[in-house]
Design a protein around this motif. Structure first.
Motif, mmCIF file in Angstrom:
data_model
loop_
_atom_site.group_PDB
_atom_site.id
_atom_site.type_symbol
_atom_site.label_atom_id
_atom_site.label_comp_id
_atom_site.label_asym_id
_atom_site.label_seq_id
_atom_site.Cartn_x
_atom_site.Cartn_y
_atom_site.Cartn_z
ATOM 1 N N GLY A 150 0.811 -1.221 0.000
ATOM 2 C CA GLY A 150 0.000 0.000 0.000
ATOM 3 C C GLY A 150 0.839 1.263 0.000
ATOM 4 N N ILE A 151 1.897 1.287 -0.819
ATOM 5 C CA ILE A 151 2.796 2.435 -0.865
ATOM 6 C C ILE A 151 2.730 3.112 -2.221
ATOM 7 C CG2 ILE A 151 4.417 1.645 0.908
ATOM 8 C CD1 ILE A 151 6.172 0.469 -1.302
ATOM 9 N N ASN A 152 2.965 4.417 -2.218
ATOM 10 C CA ASN A 152 2.954 5.198 -3.458
ATOM 11 C C ASN A 152 4.381 5.286 -4.002
ATOM 12 O OD1 ASN A 152 2.823 7.096 -5.496
ATOM 13 N ND2 ASN A 152 1.516 8.513 -4.371
ATOM 14 N N ILE A 153 4.630 4.573 -5.071
ATOM 15 C CA ILE A 153 5.954 4.615 -5.710
ATOM 16 C C ILE A 153 5.797 4.982 -7.188
ATOM 17 C CG2 ILE A 153 7.107 3.026 -4.121
ATOM 18 C CD1 ILE A 153 6.667 0.824 -6.314
ATOM 19 N N ASN A 154 4.865 5.909 -7.444
ATOM 20 C CA ASN A 154 4.586 6.285 -8.831
ATOM 21 C C ASN A 154 5.827 6.809 -9.546
ATOM 22 O OD1 ASN A 154 1.934 5.541 -8.577
ATOM 23 N ND2 ASN A 154 1.189 7.586 -8.076
ATOM 24 N N GLY A 155 6.678 7.536 -8.818
ATOM 25 C CA GLY A 155 7.912 8.050 -9.412
ATOM 26 C C GLY A 155 8.830 6.926 -9.855
ATOM 27 N N THR A 156 8.969 5.931 -8.983
ATOM 28 C CA THR A 156 9.811 4.769 -9.303
ATOM 29 C C THR A 156 9.253 4.005 -10.498
ATOM 30 O OG1 THR A 156 10.477 4.538 -6.994
ATOM 31 C CG2 THR A 156 10.788 2.621 -8.408
ATOM 32 N N LEU A 157 7.926 3.822 -10.515
ATOM 33 C CA LEU A 157 7.296 3.091 -11.619
ATOM 34 C C LEU A 157 7.438 3.853 -12.939
ATOM 35 C CD1 LEU A 157 4.058 1.744 -9.887
ATOM 36 C CD2 LEU A 157 6.235 0.576 -10.240
ATOM 37 N N ALA A 158 7.356 5.195 -12.875
ATOM 38 C CA ALA A 158 7.542 6.001 -14.083
ATOM 39 C C ALA A 158 8.968 5.838 -14.612
ATOM 40 C CB ALA A 158 7.250 7.469 -13.782
ATOM 41 N N ILE A 159 9.938 5.841 -13.699
ATOM 42 C CA ILE A 159 11.338 5.649 -14.094
ATOM 43 C C ILE A 159 11.532 4.265 -14.704
ATOM 44 C CG2 ILE A 159 13.699 5.367 -13.197
ATOM 45 C CD1 ILE A 159 12.978 7.565 -11.136
ATOM 46 N N MET A 160 10.891 3.246 -14.101
ATOM 47 C CA MET A 160 11.001 1.886 -14.631
ATOM 48 C C MET A 160 10.388 1.777 -16.019
ATOM 49 S SD MET A 160 12.750 -0.134 -12.738
ATOM 50 C CE MET A 160 12.288 -1.692 -13.499
ATOM 51 N N ALA A 161 9.276 2.476 -16.245
ATOM 52 C CA ALA A 161 8.634 2.459 -17.568
ATOM 53 C C ALA A 161 9.554 3.100 -18.610
ATOM 54 C CB ALA A 161 7.300 3.195 -17.515
ATOM 55 N N ILE A 162 10.157 4.230 -18.242
ATOM 56 C CA ILE A 162 11.101 4.904 -19.150
ATOM 57 C C ILE A 162 12.319 4.020 -19.409
ATOM 58 C CG2 ILE A 162 12.680 6.869 -19.361
ATOM 59 C CD1 ILE A 162 10.577 8.470 -17.691
ATOM 60 N N LEU A 163 12.817 3.394 -18.335
ATOM 61 C CA LEU A 163 13.984 2.515 -18.464
ATOM 62 C C LEU A 163 13.688 1.327 -19.378
ATOM 63 C CD1 LEU A 163 16.841 1.734 -17.596
ATOM 64 C CD2 LEU A 163 15.857 0.627 -15.578
ATOM 65 N N THR A 164 12.496 0.751 -19.226
ATOM 66 C CA THR A 164 12.100 -0.378 -20.080
ATOM 67 C C THR A 164 12.113 0.032 -21.555
ATOM 68 O OG1 THR A 164 10.714 -1.296 -18.298
ATOM 69 C CG2 THR A 164 10.279 -2.075 -20.539
ATOM 70 N N GLY A 165 11.541 1.204 -21.828
ATOM 71 C CA GLY A 165 11.540 1.711 -23.199
ATOM 72 C C GLY A 165 12.943 2.007 -23.707
ATOM 73 N N ALA A 166 13.788 2.566 -22.823
ATOM 74 C CA ALA A 166 15.163 2.896 -23.209
ATOM 75 C C ALA A 166 15.964 1.636 -23.526
ATOM 76 C CB ALA A 166 15.835 3.687 -22.084
ATOM 77 N N ILE A 167 15.773 0.591 -22.723
ATOM 78 C CA ILE A 167 16.480 -0.668 -22.961
ATOM 79 C C ILE A 167 16.037 -1.291 -24.285
ATOM 80 C CG2 ILE A 167 16.742 -3.057 -22.148
ATOM 81 C CD1 ILE A 167 16.701 -1.934 -19.275
#
Length: 202
Positions: A150-167
């Protein structure tokens, strides 16, 4: 741009992804876990998922079984992937056994299933993207932990989404994979983690 994309593939190599998942878990888990246990687990995972695979790679390169750390051909992948499956199995049995830290146990079960799938496909001469397998599995694990705790990690998830696309962009640019191999890798990494949520996400 070429150097940046090459750097992304190197810096975010698949061997570091399981360690990133474990570090993230210990940093976000609300449960009390003694510091000594956390340190022991992190050292064990660092040795088994980072240092040992690097040593195995150099051994295989020395004996002529592989030419690149990126394992460019399906044939090159068979032996390293098989050995990696054994390493992950040892982690599941010894480092994160069932009943101890359930989230990390199933995280590594998912990694094992992804590795086995990639291993079988390599035998069948299909080269799924290991980079995408690794990053998508960790991405799904992060999403699951945010719901579970139940934690807000939207920033981390946004970074992971960008990283996935970058990879993915990096692997395409370097002509290491085509779209089919990237999509297959993404699914192979994500689906086991998603399926195993039934056993621990409450």
């Amino acid at each position: 741009m070429n150097h940046i994309l090459k750097s992304i593939s190197f810096i975010f190599h698949p061997i570091i992804m399981p360690l990133l998942g474990v570090i993230f878990y210990f940093s976000k888990s609300p449960r009390f876990i003694p510091k000594e246990i956390i340190q022991a687990k992190l050292i064990s995972i660092s040795i088994l998922t980072v240092i040992l695979p690097i040593l195995i790679y150099y051994l295989l390169k020395t004996i002529g079984k592989t030419n690149s750390i990126y394992l460019k051909t399906a044939k090159e992948r068979i032996l390293p992937l098989g050995l990696n499956c054994i390493i992950i199995y040892l982690i599941v049995k010894r480092v994160f056994p069932p009943g101890e830290i359930v989230e990390l146990y199933y995280f590594f079960i998912g990694i094992l299933l992804s590795n086995l799938t990639c291993f079988i496909l390599a035998i069948l001469k299909f080269k799924a993207s290991i980079h995408m397998i690794a990053v998508s599995g960790v991405f799904m694990f992060y999403i699951a932990l945010s719901i579970h705790f139940g934690i807000n990690i939207n920033g981390t998830l946004a970074i992971m989404a960008i990283l996935t696309g970058a990879i993915a962009t990096s692997r395409l640019h370097l002509q290491a994979h085509n779209y089919v191999e990237l999509i297959a890798g993404f699914c192979i990494g994500l689906i086991p983690q998603l399926t195993l949520l039934n056993y621990w996400l409450h």
